[in-house]
Scaffold this active site. Structure first.
Site, PDB file in Angstrom:
ATOM      1  N   GLU A  45     -13.575  50.473 -81.299  1.00 23.29           N
ATOM      2  CA  GLU A  45     -12.278  50.280 -80.514  1.00 23.29           C
ATOM      3  C   GLU A  45     -12.403  51.113 -79.381  1.00 23.29           C
ATOM      4  O   GLU A  45     -12.071  50.571 -78.135  1.00 23.29           O
ATOM      5  CB  GLU A  45     -10.927  50.537 -81.237  1.00 23.29           C
ATOM      6  N   ASP A  49     -12.526  49.187 -75.448  1.00 16.09           N
ATOM      7  CA  ASP A  49     -11.502  49.631 -74.638  1.00 16.09           C
ATOM      8  C   ASP A  49     -11.893  50.078 -73.165  1.00 16.09           C
ATOM      9  O   ASP A  49     -11.645  49.444 -72.345  1.00 16.09           O
ATOM     10  CB  ASP A  49     -10.468  50.803 -75.053  1.00 16.09           C
ATOM     11  N   ASN A 118      -6.023  46.375 -81.614  1.00 16.74           N
ATOM     12  CA  ASN A 118      -7.203  47.386 -81.839  1.00 16.74           C
ATOM     13  C   ASN A 118      -8.408  46.670 -82.418  1.00 16.74           C
ATOM     14  O   ASN A 118      -9.484  47.004 -81.828  1.00 16.74           O
ATOM     15  CB  ASN A 118      -6.498  48.405 -82.708  1.00 16.74           C
ATOM     16  N   GLU A 121     -10.241  45.017 -79.413  1.00 21.84           N
ATOM     17  CA  GLU A 121     -11.188  45.976 -78.731  1.00 21.84           C
ATOM     18  C   GLU A 121     -12.351  46.481 -79.537  1.00 21.84           C
ATOM     19  O   GLU A 121     -13.375  46.560 -78.761  1.00 21.84           O
ATOM     20  CB  GLU A 121     -10.304  47.303 -78.320  1.00 21.84           C
TER      21      GLU A 121
END
Length: 188
Positions: A45, A49, A118, A121
């Protein structure tokens, strides 16, 4: 009959070379606490991101060549917001393949916005780790294309709106006192 992860990969138009990365990207931290040897999506994650933010920023700078950094930031914030990420996660069916603990399931974990964003990502991080930037960018562009090609004015955050309103009425800048802040870089 195809397995759920095979159907999911077909839906996202990406076949993993290392299925362990997909499993990790779809494993909620609550499940890894129950099963100590099972990794969860948090590391992927983090990576996803950053890759998503870069990809969206790169697209916006190239598309809106005359916009200021402030307007580009507002556009990007909207495109990587929790709302956008959870909508896309539902569109691609992450809620159908995410692995969560019984406790998280009882709390509505399959549709929890935070879990969905989450895991999305993490999926981006897993694709990047499994392949290369170009394939990761293709995934992002495929699933963000409707939002990226929508020509709208940059959204205003509440602080900017307040500042404009105060300046319009008083001709002075407001003074801010931050009492508490938190959250992620893209969604404080």
């Amino acid at each position: 009959m195809k397995k759920p992860l095979d159907l999911f990969c077909q839906k996202i138009d990406y076949s993993f070379n290392n299925l362990n990365l997909l499993e990790e990207a779809l494993t909620h931290p609550s499940l890894s606490k129950e099963n100590k040897s099972k990794p969860n999506y948090q590391r992927l994650e983090f990576l996803g991101d950053k890759v998503l933010s870069f990809t969206i920023a790169d697209f916006l700078v190239k598309k809106y060549t005359t916009e200021s950094e402030g307007d580009l930031s507002k556009r990007q914030a909207s495109l990587v917001s929790g709302d956008t990420l959870s909508e896309i996660a539902l569109e691609i069916g992450i809620n159908e393949v995410i692995k969560i603990s019984k406790g998280e399931k009882n709390l509505g974990g399959y549709t929890n916005k935070r879990n969905l964003e989450n895991a999305l990502e993490a999926l981006i991080g897993a694709i990047y780790t499994d392949s290369c930037y170009d394939l990761t960018k293709k995934f992002i562009m495929d699933f963000w294309k409707d939002r990226l090609n929508k020509d709208y004015n940059p959204p205003k955050d509440p602080v900017s709106e307040l500042q404009e309103l105060v300046q319009m009425r008083t001709k002075q800048l407001p003074e801010y006192v931050i009492e508490q802040s938190g959250g992620f870089d893209h969604a404080p």
